[in-house]
Design a protein around this motif. Sequence first.
Motif, PDB file in Angstrom:
ATOM      1  N   PHE A 122       6.515  -9.172  -5.218  1.00  0.00           N
ATOM      2  CA  PHE A 122       5.135  -8.481  -5.162  1.00  0.00           C
ATOM      3  C   PHE A 122       5.385  -7.083  -5.178  1.00  0.00           C
ATOM      4  CE2 PHE A 122       3.340 -12.254  -3.257  1.00  0.00           C
ATOM      5  CZ  PHE A 122       2.100 -12.355  -4.078  1.00  0.00           C
ATOM      6  N   LEU A 123       6.411  -6.626  -4.838  1.00  0.00           N
ATOM      7  CA  LEU A 123       6.691  -5.151  -4.932  1.00  0.00           C
ATOM      8  C   LEU A 123       7.216  -4.839  -6.277  1.00  0.00           C
ATOM      9  CD1 LEU A 123       8.732  -4.177  -1.544  1.00  0.00           C
ATOM     10  CD2 LEU A 123       6.658  -3.197  -2.219  1.00  0.00           C
ATOM     11  N   ARG A 124       8.187  -5.632  -6.659  1.00  0.00           N
ATOM     12  CA  ARG A 124       8.517  -5.404  -8.000  1.00  0.00           C
ATOM     13  C   ARG A 124       7.302  -5.534  -9.200  1.00  0.00           C
ATOM     14  NH1 ARG A 124      14.652  -7.417  -9.191  1.00  0.00           N
ATOM     15  NH2 ARG A 124      15.460  -6.601  -7.326  1.00  0.00           N
ATOM     16  N   ASP A 154      -7.443   0.990  -7.697  1.00  0.00           N
ATOM     17  CA  ASP A 154      -8.444   0.168  -6.910  1.00  0.00           C
ATOM     18  C   ASP A 154      -7.295  -0.578  -6.043  1.00  0.00           C
ATOM     19  OD1 ASP A 154     -10.118  -1.611  -5.855  1.00  0.00           O
ATOM     20  OD2 ASP A 154     -11.147  -2.300  -7.741  1.00  0.00           O
ATOM     21  N   ALA A 155      -7.541  -0.387  -4.791  1.00  0.00           N
ATOM     22  CA  ALA A 155      -6.573  -1.008  -3.740  1.00  0.00           C
ATOM     23  C   ALA A 155      -7.082  -2.191  -3.603  1.00  0.00           C
ATOM     24  CB  ALA A 155      -6.751  -0.371  -2.396  1.00  0.00           C
ATOM     25  N   LEU A 161      -3.088   4.353  -4.956  1.00  0.00           N
ATOM     26  CA  LEU A 161      -4.204   3.532  -4.620  1.00  0.00           C
ATOM     27  C   LEU A 161      -5.019   4.288  -3.483  1.00  0.00           C
ATOM     28  CD1 LEU A 161      -2.587   0.075  -3.738  1.00  0.00           C
ATOM     29  CD2 LEU A 161      -3.777   0.828  -5.788  1.00  0.00           C
ATOM     30  N   LYS A 162      -6.378   4.443  -4.063  1.00  0.00           N
ATOM     31  CA  LYS A 162      -7.254   4.965  -3.041  1.00  0.00           C
ATOM     32  C   LYS A 162      -7.423   3.921  -1.891  1.00  0.00           C
ATOM     33  CE  LYS A 162      -9.411   6.919  -7.252  1.00  0.00           C
ATOM     34  NZ  LYS A 162      -8.605   5.822  -8.232  1.00  0.00           N
ATOM     35  N   THR A 163      -7.979   4.503  -0.731  1.00  0.00           N
ATOM     36  CA  THR A 163      -8.433   3.787   0.435  1.00  0.00           C
ATOM     37  C   THR A 163      -9.508   3.104  -0.484  1.00  0.00           C
ATOM     38  OG1 THR A 163      -9.747   5.090   1.517  1.00  0.00           O
ATOM     39  CG2 THR A 163      -7.687   5.108   2.097  1.00  0.00           C
ATOM     40  N   ARG A 180       0.785  -1.145   0.147  1.00  0.00           N
ATOM     41  CA  ARG A 180       0.114   0.056   0.091  1.00  0.00           C
ATOM     42  C   ARG A 180       0.980   1.366  -0.034  1.00  0.00           C
ATOM     43  NH1 ARG A 180      -5.634  -0.549   0.927  1.00  0.00           N
ATOM     44  NH2 ARG A 180      -5.439   1.733   0.518  1.00  0.00           N
ATOM     45  N   THR A 181       2.061   1.361   0.719  1.00  0.00           N
ATOM     46  CA  THR A 181       2.711   2.470   1.043  1.00  0.00           C
ATOM     47  C   THR A 181       3.676   2.574  -0.487  1.00  0.00           C
ATOM     48  OG1 THR A 181       4.305   1.387   2.132  1.00  0.00           O
ATOM     49  CG2 THR A 181       2.796   2.629   3.400  1.00  0.00           C
TER      50      THR A 181
END
Lengths: 95, 182
Positions: free
Chosen positions: B51-53, B14-15, A78-80, A72-73
């Motif tokens: 995953f970060l990459r 979209d998280a 990204l929106k919450t 997330r960071t």
Amino acid sequence: MTCEDISGLINSYVENDLSEETALRIEAHLLTCRDCAWETETLRIVHRRLLSERHETIASDAFRARVLIRLRTDNEHLKTTEEGERVRYQLPMPF
Amino acid sequence: MFEARLIARFREGDARALEILFERHVDRAMGLAVRLTETREDAEEVTQEAFLRAFRQAHQFRGESETFSAWLFAIIRNLARDRRRQLRLPTLSLTSPEAERYPASNDAAGEAEKLMARRQLRQALDSLPEEWRTTLILCDIEEASHAEAALVLEKSVAATKSLLYRARRALRDRLADWEATS
Ligand SMILES: [Zn+2]
């Protein structure tokens, strides 16, 4: 079937990836040919040993939570989740 | 394709799409990382970094021709390989720490036999070239499809299959040599 036919099919046979009919024809050959029978049986043993190493790894909850926070960071765009919901479901779509 | 849509939604901000992709793939990713690295900590680091990459490079994902897991696996393979080079270790841990502690049964002799067989298998795998070892782990242990493994190995499906078959024979020969000399 000839020994050459067998060598082209042996891996699919070991992986159980052939029709029953083809498997039976291979087995008919294996009963009469020691070389092919040895090759097939030893590969089957190796395949089975590798398969038996398969046991599901589960990432721990702590790890999951940690990585999700990092993700997330790392992705500031990204929106919450709530914001995302509002954007998607409440605002009129732009087109 | 479903995953390509999730990636697109992730890129739009979209998280939830990111969370779904992560949940769908984290266990398998960890499974591969555990086998390609030395310790659970290494495996976790590699998995996190992968995953970060993967998400940083999301714009490169070709949804029609590859799966997210193949893509992730390829990153994991590279990270694990780099790490091994840095450490100058030859190796992989086929038996993760928790696997060593696998259900102890009453049959102690049988258990010892099984443990021995697994050690031998691990050593035999270890003695193979990286590409062969990775192919066997992907296809025969982690159950990746030939097509998926091909993407990870950057080869055609036909080349991947012939690599797999050669690797199985080589593994068989190593195990047979040891049996013959022990
Ligand atoms: Zn024959």
